[in-house]
Design a protein around this motif. Structure first.
Motif, PDB file in Angstrom:
ATOM      1  N   LEU A   1      10.498   4.430  -2.266  1.00  0.00           N
ATOM      2  CA  LEU A   1       8.691   4.984  -3.019  1.00  0.00           C
ATOM      3  C   LEU A   1       8.068   5.505  -2.277  1.00  0.00           C
ATOM      4  O   LEU A   1       7.590   6.338  -2.061  1.00  0.00           O
ATOM      5  N   ALA A   2       7.996   4.376  -1.143  1.00  0.00           N
ATOM      6  CA  ALA A   2       7.321   4.411   0.175  1.00  0.00           C
ATOM      7  C   ALA A   2       7.336   6.013   0.778  1.00  0.00           C
ATOM      8  O   ALA A   2       6.301   6.741   0.965  1.00  0.00           O
ATOM      9  N   VAL A   3       8.811   6.047   1.430  1.00  0.00           N
ATOM     10  CA  VAL A   3       8.738   7.592   2.372  1.00  0.00           C
ATOM     11  C   VAL A   3       8.654   8.388   0.768  1.00  0.00           C
ATOM     12  O   VAL A   3       8.620   9.487   1.342  1.00  0.00           O
ATOM     13  N   SER A   4       9.402   8.476  -0.380  1.00  0.00           N
ATOM     14  CA  SER A   4       9.236   9.091  -1.054  1.00  0.00           C
ATOM     15  C   SER A   4       8.027  10.457  -1.283  1.00  0.00           C
ATOM     16  O   SER A   4       7.061  10.886  -1.012  1.00  0.00           O
ATOM     17  N   ALA A   5       6.031   8.831  -0.926  1.00  0.00           N
ATOM     18  CA  ALA A   5       4.820   9.175  -0.986  1.00  0.00           C
ATOM     19  C   ALA A   5       4.742   9.780  -0.036  1.00  0.00           C
ATOM     20  O   ALA A   5       3.878  10.779  -0.078  1.00  0.00           O
TER      21      ALA A   5
ATOM     22  N   PHE B   1       1.039  -1.266   0.349  1.00  0.00           N
ATOM     23  CA  PHE B   1       0.474  -0.027   0.110  1.00  0.00           C
ATOM     24  C   PHE B   1       1.175   1.102  -0.005  1.00  0.00           C
ATOM     25  O   PHE B   1       1.286   1.518   1.309  1.00  0.00           O
ATOM     26  N   ILE B   2       1.045   1.445  -1.506  1.00  0.00           N
ATOM     27  CA  ILE B   2       1.587   2.797  -1.413  1.00  0.00           C
ATOM     28  C   ILE B   2       0.936   4.401  -1.850  1.00  0.00           C
ATOM     29  O   ILE B   2       0.684   4.214  -2.899  1.00  0.00           O
ATOM     30  N   ASN B   3       1.466   5.235  -1.526  1.00  0.00           N
ATOM     31  CA  ASN B   3       0.776   6.908  -1.891  1.00  0.00           C
ATOM     32  C   ASN B   3      -0.973   5.824  -2.194  1.00  0.00           C
ATOM     33  O   ASN B   3      -1.884   7.092  -3.295  1.00  0.00           O
ATOM     34  N   GLY B   4      -1.170   5.998  -1.452  1.00  0.00           N
ATOM     35  CA  GLY B   4      -3.274   5.998  -1.682  1.00  0.00           C
ATOM     36  C   GLY B   4      -3.256   4.305  -2.485  1.00  0.00           C
ATOM     37  O   GLY B   4      -4.578   4.214  -2.880  1.00  0.00           O
ATOM     38  N   GLU B   5      -2.206   3.225  -3.854  1.00  0.00           N
ATOM     39  CA  GLU B   5      -2.569   2.093  -4.145  1.00  0.00           C
ATOM     40  C   GLU B   5      -2.138   1.187  -4.052  1.00  0.00           C
ATOM     41  O   GLU B   5      -0.987   1.393  -3.711  1.00  0.00           O
ATOM     42  N   PHE B   6      -2.331   0.309  -4.106  1.00  0.00           N
ATOM     43  CA  PHE B   6      -1.764  -1.585  -3.900  1.00  0.00           C
ATOM     44  C   PHE B   6      -2.257  -1.609  -4.919  1.00  0.00           C
ATOM     45  O   PHE B   6      -2.087  -1.577  -6.140  1.00  0.00           O
ATOM     46  N   VAL B   7      -0.179  -1.570  -4.728  1.00  0.00           N
ATOM     47  CA  VAL B   7       0.702  -2.295  -5.787  1.00  0.00           C
ATOM     48  C   VAL B   7       1.674  -3.587  -5.560  1.00  0.00           C
ATOM     49  O   VAL B   7       1.957  -3.563  -4.635  1.00  0.00           O
ATOM     50  N   ALA B   8       2.234  -3.736  -6.554  1.00  0.00           N
ATOM     51  CA  ALA B   8       2.702  -5.098  -6.527  1.00  0.00           C
ATOM     52  C   ALA B   8       4.143  -4.708  -6.317  1.00  0.00           C
ATOM     53  O   ALA B   8       4.845  -3.696  -6.270  1.00  0.00           O
ATOM     54  N   ALA B   9       5.033  -5.650  -5.390  1.00  0.00           N
ATOM     55  CA  ALA B   9       7.014  -4.821  -5.204  1.00  0.00           C
ATOM     56  C   ALA B   9       7.295  -4.860  -6.437  1.00  0.00           C
ATOM     57  O   ALA B   9       6.982  -5.283  -7.540  1.00  0.00           O
ATOM     58  N   LYS B  10       8.445  -3.741  -7.361  1.00  0.00           N
ATOM     59  CA  LYS B  10       9.038  -3.756  -7.929  1.00  0.00           C
ATOM     60  C   LYS B  10       9.652  -4.985  -9.396  1.00  0.00           C
ATOM     61  O   LYS B  10       9.400  -5.419  -9.763  1.00  0.00           O
ATOM     62  N   ASN B  11      10.226  -5.529  -7.456  1.00  0.00           N
ATOM     63  CA  ASN B  11      10.856  -7.115  -8.260  1.00  0.00           C
ATOM     64  C   ASN B  11       9.871  -8.346  -8.544  1.00  0.00           C
ATOM     65  O   ASN B  11      10.478  -9.481  -8.644  1.00  0.00           O
ATOM     66  N   GLY B  12       8.638  -8.202  -8.505  1.00  0.00           N
ATOM     67  CA  GLY B  12       8.244  -9.574  -8.108  1.00  0.00           C
ATOM     68  C   GLY B  12       7.908 -10.121  -7.496  1.00  0.00           C
ATOM     69  O   GLY B  12       7.130 -11.505  -7.196  1.00  0.00           O
ATOM     70  N   GLY B  13       8.179  -9.899  -5.972  1.00  0.00           N
ATOM     71  CA  GLY B  13       8.375 -11.057  -4.767  1.00  0.00           C
ATOM     72  C   GLY B  13       7.387 -11.462  -4.321  1.00  0.00           C
ATOM     73  O   GLY B  13       6.501 -10.475  -4.299  1.00  0.00           O
ATOM     74  N   THR B  14       7.273 -11.540  -3.226  1.00  0.00           N
ATOM     75  CA  THR B  14       6.013 -12.381  -3.031  1.00  0.00           C
ATOM     76  C   THR B  14       6.638 -13.631  -1.744  1.00  0.00           C
ATOM     77  O   THR B  14       7.984 -14.093  -1.286  1.00  0.00           O
TER      78      THR B  14
END
Ligand code: NDP
Length: 510
Positions: free
Chosen positions: A64-68, A26-39
């Motif tokens: 990305l989260a810190v900058s948001a 949950f970054i900047n109000g959106e649900f997004v995948a991890a950049k490298n696709g890791g799970t």
């Protein structure tokens, strides 16, 4: 650890509709995948089976989260405080409306008995958000009585981006302990839940969005400590870290934080001394001691893991204590009759069981448990029987944090010996005193080196009461007004109200 990473390229996890949770970051109000696709696989501790798979944040995602969060900070910190409070009240209401759903999610993910999740974890989470919602517009400054001709006032200003690292033992409740004061005071947050138990926090992320918090004010990035956690701790744009977990990881976080000298608040381990004197109400103390160590399978930093008994009542007490411990119902956490569930991870169970061996090697006597239950229905879960061990004060089981349903029992002859024993570990978090002598109670409460002391009770918490420890149990406080001090900086402003040139500024004077 009951999780494992799998890299699936672009096959990022998505919403788990069956469970009504979004499994992405949950970054900047959106649900997004991890950049490298890791799970990361999240397992059910009662069965060892896969519950779901969540996105695994790494350093790039944390950045990305810190900058948001940074972008969200000016508007959030300048928003009228009452409006921040209104949003926190809304979130508390939404959590309350979803009590049953959140209780089930928490029990599924952590192994907490559902009766505890319903009556404790969710209501305490709601109460904590409400407390800090009400606090938002009561964070007052002060006026200092300085010399004539000057006005000096002090305001409390938010720190900025706060990193919060949450462990696996009370994930839902700790989310409120950390988010509540940080947001009320006008900070923005990047939170890393434990990858072992991220589900309730991810559901809270959805409720945060539904409540109408501005994008970027709260960001949730589940991931491993050595990647996501480490990046948060060393990030140059994070102004403070609030951490709950082990003493060793707390130390690692302090080391990682030195680059920008960020503020740190640490809520670390404990080895709670629960002391029963000869004049105590024995039945009340037996019940209290059971609660102190076996609630949440002993996975609590404030657990009463050292039971210290006056020698004149020790045998009588132990008979009752052991008899009551034998009646504790172990079972499926989702069963409303279950009183003790599994430990939260398999790795952790291995650690807890290893202490039964260590106790015996050092001459300790196992009075109950020390093994896994024989019940066939529980064989795949991470269960441990209630364990009671008689030990010496300096034995490892009486000094180290076991963090399981495992209590070390010791005997003392007088108040001085009880106090010396209580203060003999490197920790100083919670403690309990059972006595009918008021003077003894207050005198010892003053002398015990801890952050919290309960008299004729144990393990009480309230959002208004500061929570934290001394020594290797950490520093800083959660909850209460103390936590607001920890989430703000004092700013001192001097005004020359006479508009004259003050004597010390006149030419030729020093
Ligand atoms: P840790 O202290 O290692 O973990 C707590 C949290 O910190 C987790 O989210 C973890 O992520 C994260 N973390 C780990 N390493 C770092 C790092 N370098 N930088 C930033 N974050 C990091 O505890 P464990 O889960 O390993 O449990 C071990 C022991 O700690 C327990 O047996 C118990 O004694 C104690 N403990 C105390 C708690 C308390 O309430 N005070 C809570 C939990 C544990 P990850 O899981 O990926 O490592």
């Amino acid at each position: 650890m009951n999780t494992q990473v799998s890299i699936e390229g672009s096959a990022a996890p998505e919403k788990n509709s069956a469970m009504n949770i979004n499994t992405q970051l949950f970054i900047n109000g959106e649900f997004v995948a991890a950049k490298n696709g890791g799970t990361i696989d999240v397992l059910n501790p009662a069965t060892g089976e896969l519950i779901t798979r969540i996105a695994a944040a790494e350093a790039e995602d944390v950045d990305l989260a810190v900058s948001a969060a940074q972008k969200a900070f000016p508007a959030w910190s300048e928003m009228p405080a009452a409006e921040r409070g209104r949003l926190l009240f809304k979130l508390a209401d939404l959590i309350e409306e979803h009590t049953e759903e959140l209780a089930q999610l928490e029990s599924l993910d952590t192994g907490h008995p559902i009766r505890d999740s319903r009556r404790l974890d969710v209501p305490r989470t709601v109460a904590c958000f409400r407390y800090f919602a009400g606090m938002a517009d009561k964070i007052e400054g002060s006026v200092i009585p300085v010399e004539q001709g000057f006005l000096n006032y002090v305001t409390r200003e938010p720190i900025g981006v706060v990193g919060q690292i949450v462990p696996w033992n009370f994930p839902l409740m700790f989310t409120s302990w950390k988010l509540g004061p940080a947001l009320a005071a006008g900070n923005v947050v990047v939170m890393k839940p434990s990858e072992i138990t991220p589900l309730s926090t991810l559901r809270i992320a959805e409720l945060i969005k539904q409540a109408g918090f501005p994008d970027g004010v709260v960001n949730i990035v589940p991931g491993y400590g050595y990647t996501a956690g480490q990046r948060l701790a060393e990030h140059p744009d994070v102004g403070k870290i609030s951490f709950t977990g082990s003493t060793q990881t707390g130390r690692n976080i302090v080391n990682a934080s030195t680059g920008n000298l960020k503020r740190i608040q640490l809520e670390l381990g404990g080895k709670g001394a629960n002391i029963v004197f000869e004049d105590a109400n024995i039945d009340a103390a037996v019940n209290g001691a059971i609660w102190a160590i076996f609630h949440n399978q002993g996975q609590a930093c404030i657990a009463g893991s050292r039971l210290m008994l006056h020698e004149s009542i020790a045998d009588q007490f132990l008979d009752k204590f052991i008899a009551l411990a034998k009646t504790i119902r172990l079972g499926n956490p989702m069963d409303a009759n279950t009183e003790m569930g599994p430990l939260t991870s398999e790795l952790h169970r291995t650690k807890v069981l290893s202490y039964a061996k260590i106790a015996v090697e050092q001459g300790g006597k196992i009075l109950l448990g020390g093994t896994v239950p024989e019940d066939e229905n529980l064989k795949n879960g991470f269960y441990v029987l209630p364990t009671i061990v008689e030990a010496k004060p300096m034995d490892r089981v009486a000094q180290e944090e076991v963090f399981g349903p495992f209590v070390a029992v010791m005997r003392f002859k007088d108040d001085a010996e009880a106090l010396a024993m209580a203060n003999s570990t490197e920790y100083g978090l919670g403690s309990g005193l059972w006595t009918s002598n008021l003077q003894r109670a207050h005198s010892l409460a003053r002398k015990i080196k801890v952050g919290m002391c309960w008299i004729n009770s144990y393990k009480r918490v309230n959002p208004g009461s500061p929570f934290g420890g001394v020594g290797k149990s950490g520093y800083g406080r959660e909850m209460g007004f103390e936590s607001i001090h920890d989430y703000t900086e004092a700013k001192s402003v001097w005004v020359n109200i006479d508009a004259k040139i003050p004597p010390h500024l006149e030419r030729g004077t020093s």
